[in-house]
Write a protein that holds these residues in place. Structure first.
Motif, mmCIF file in Angstrom:
data_model
loop_
_atom_site.group_PDB
_atom_site.id
_atom_site.type_symbol
_atom_site.label_atom_id
_atom_site.label_comp_id
_atom_site.label_asym_id
_atom_site.label_seq_id
_atom_site.Cartn_x
_atom_site.Cartn_y
_atom_site.Cartn_z
ATOM 1 N N ASN A 137 0.812 -1.226 0.000
ATOM 2 C CA ASN A 137 0.000 0.000 0.000
ATOM 3 C C ASN A 137 0.841 1.270 0.000
ATOM 4 O O ASN A 137 0.292 2.365 -0.172
ATOM 5 N N ARG A 346 -2.884 8.671 7.802
ATOM 6 C CA ARG A 346 -3.898 9.307 6.958
ATOM 7 C C ARG A 346 -3.880 10.809 7.180
ATOM 8 O O ARG A 346 -3.867 11.597 6.224
ATOM 9 N N GLU A 347 -3.869 11.226 8.450
ATOM 10 C CA GLU A 347 -3.934 12.653 8.764
ATOM 11 C C GLU A 347 -2.719 13.397 8.233
ATOM 12 O O GLU A 347 -2.838 14.515 7.719
ATOM 13 N N ILE A 350 -2.932 13.676 4.340
ATOM 14 C CA ILE A 350 -3.919 14.681 3.930
ATOM 15 C C ILE A 350 -3.401 16.080 4.217
ATOM 16 O O ILE A 350 -3.573 17.002 3.408
ATOM 17 N N PRO A 364 -4.586 3.415 -0.240
ATOM 18 C CA PRO A 364 -5.995 3.511 0.160
ATOM 19 C C PRO A 364 -6.548 4.933 0.154
ATOM 20 O O PRO A 364 -7.765 5.123 0.045
ATOM 21 N N LEU A 365 -5.683 5.933 0.257
ATOM 22 C CA LEU A 365 -6.169 7.307 0.316
ATOM 23 C C LEU A 365 -6.734 7.795 -1.011
ATOM 24 O O LEU A 365 -7.428 8.811 -1.047
ATOM 25 N N TYR A 366 -6.460 7.100 -2.094
ATOM 26 C CA TYR A 366 -7.048 7.498 -3.368
ATOM 27 C C TYR A 366 -8.540 7.164 -3.441
ATOM 28 O O TYR A 366 -9.218 7.547 -4.395
ATOM 29 N N LYS A 367 -9.036 6.477 -2.407
ATOM 30 C CA LYS A 367 -10.468 6.235 -2.280
ATOM 31 C C LYS A 367 -11.039 6.934 -1.044
ATOM 32 O O LYS A 367 -12.203 6.720 -0.694
ATOM 33 N N ASP A 368 -10.229 7.762 -0.396
ATOM 34 C CA ASP A 368 -10.685 8.475 0.795
ATOM 35 C C ASP A 368 -11.722 9.518 0.390
ATOM 36 O O ASP A 368 -11.474 10.346 -0.492
ATOM 37 N N PRO A 369 -12.913 9.517 1.017
ATOM 38 C CA PRO A 369 -13.988 10.436 0.605
ATOM 39 C C PRO A 369 -13.576 11.903 0.611
ATOM 40 O O PRO A 369 -13.992 12.664 -0.270
ATOM 41 N N GLU A 370 -12.762 12.301 1.590
ATOM 42 C CA GLU A 370 -12.353 13.705 1.666
ATOM 43 C C GLU A 370 -11.530 14.114 0.452
ATOM 44 O O GLU A 370 -11.699 15.219 -0.089
#
Length: 442
Positions: A137, A346-347, A350, A364-370
């Motif tokens: 990942n 994650r934080e 972002i 996984p962050l490429y699917k993070d809603p924000e």
């Protein structure tokens, strides 16, 4: 091994040619050690070349939610310098057992300087255990990996996409969804013949720019310069395919020949509309477009790259900076804790995107809603993660080796000759390979 002997070897490694020193000799040496601080005030010596990294880390250490649970109270002592100067000074200070940083950003083009004679192993913390929980990942470790161990964390995915002028594509009847580069060149040839407009650019200035432009296409095509073991793999059908593609584009004017993507000539081409599209990494929006043509806000869009007919990926990559922690220092534990929080959470990822525009390296962050919901105002409110998400999932792997600088020096000229029609692509690659093998014995 006594510290004096270690410094002598490191001094030689910093200035000698590749192959003149035995890596095991340095690997057997220890580094000067200091009692690691485990908690309390940690004033981190932080070296970088980019103001955006400074702002990112300064913002991060003040973010209570990001720092929550840390045993340290962080401060930063910042030193800023040019990428090459940072590494030169770092090695010199290490040789002298002097004032080295705790946390340092090493430009990806500079990292090969520490890939021989166990220099990386002597200077930096091995991040194998740090990154193990993330498995596949976590992207773009390979350019900062030596003998299977990673020593730097990439600051941003640096995903190459197609930037294009939506208004010019509409005016000149170019589809926004062209399947292959070969088809795309046909549009470019027509536009150059009829309107003196190009749909891409190639660098013809310094060796670094020339080879980086070639490498960007080569990685997308599924090739590379080196494999994971550091062996040269340039003698490949993919390399020939790419150089023939670039030479065809240069010959027809579909690809505009410019000194480099940051030159005044490039700025003029953008301003005049002569350059209607270009394949460049995500960071080019800030460094190239917003800097040179802020008045064109709302006219540009991004898309995934056309594929090569022979195969490959829908994305590529170019550039980057890996952050490394200096080993055996009193602040080594604290610096690693800070790096983990800013680069492996994650934080933190972002925050890096919001402050510096750095695309996540955690898949996984490429699917993070924000992030998925975010819109880019310069790109007329486009939801860019609709493009970056598929690209990140298909990003090619990029390996480096200690001979990268030599290859860049000997390959730039032959590539330029091929682009200018002074030699054939196959002859250019043979010349570069021959010159490299004469200088580097593997």
């Amino acid at each position: 091994m006594p510290e004096l002997s270690r410094r002598r070897l490191l001094r030689a490694a910093g200035g000698a040619g590749i192959g003149l020193l035995a890596a095991p000799a340095l690997a057997a040496c220890g580094t000067s050690s200091a009692t690691p601080m485990r908690s309390g005030r940690a004033q981190i010596k932080f070296w970088t070349h980019d103001p955006d990294y400074i702002e990112t880390f300064q913002t991060a250490v003040k973010d209570n939610s990001l720092m929550r649970g840390s045993r340290f109270n962080f401060g930063l002592d910042v030193t800023s310098s040019a990428p090459a100067d940072i590494l030169t000074r770092l090695i010199a200070q290490a040789v002298a057992d002097g004032d080295t940083p705790d946390l340092v950003g090493v430009n990806v083009d500079q990292f090969p300087r520490v890939m021989h004679a166990s220099i990386a192993q002597n200077l930096f913390v091995d991040l194998t255990d740090t990154v193990r929980p993330f498995g596949d990942n976590l992207s773009k470790l390979d350019p900062y990996t030596v003998d299977g161990a990673p020593y730097g964390l990439e600051s941003g995915a640096a995903i190459t996409v197609l930037y294009y002028r939506q208004d010019l594509f509409e005016k000149y009847r170019v589809s926004e969804k062209v399947d292959t580069w070969e088809e795309f060149l046909e549009h470019g040839e027509r536009l150059n013949t009829d309107h003196k407009v190009s749909v891409g650019m190639i660098a013809t200035g310094d060796n670094g720019s020339i080879v980086n432009g070639f490498l960007q296409f080569l990685l997308q095509r599924g090739g590379g310069l080196f494999n994971a073991e550091g062996d040269l793999i340039l003698d490949s059908p993919e390399a020939l395919d790419v150089l023939e593609f670039m030479a065809r584009g240069a010959r027809s004017g579909a690809l505009l020949a410019l000194p480099d993507p940051y030159s005044s000539a490039c700025a003029a081409a953008l301003k005049s509309g002569r350059l209607a599209a270009t394949a460049m990494p995500d960071w080019y929006k800030n460094a190239g477009l917003q800097t040179n043509v802020p008045e064109q806000k709302g006219r540009w869009r991004i898309a995934n790259l056309p594929r090569f007919a022979g195969g490959g990926h829908i994305a590529s990559t170019m550039g980057g900076t890996g952050f490394a922690v200096l080993k055996d220092k009193s602040n080594s534990v604290a610096a690693l804790d800070l790096l983990r929080r800013v680069y492996l959470s994650r934080e933190g990822q972002i925050l890096r995107y919001r402050v510096g525009g750095y695309l996540p390296t955690l898949q996984p962050l490429y699917k993070d809603p924000e992030l998925v919901a975010s819109k880019d105002e310069y790109l007329d409110g486009q939801r860019t993660f609709d493009v970056y998400g598929p690209a990140a999932a298909d990003l090619p792997v990029f390996h480096q080796a200690a001979g990268m600088h030599i290859l860049t020096d000997v390959l730039g000229g032959p590539i330029l000759d091929a682009l200018k029609g002074r030699t054939t692509p196959s002859a250019a690659l043979r010349a570069g390979l021959k010159a490299y093998r004469q200088q580097v014995k593997r």
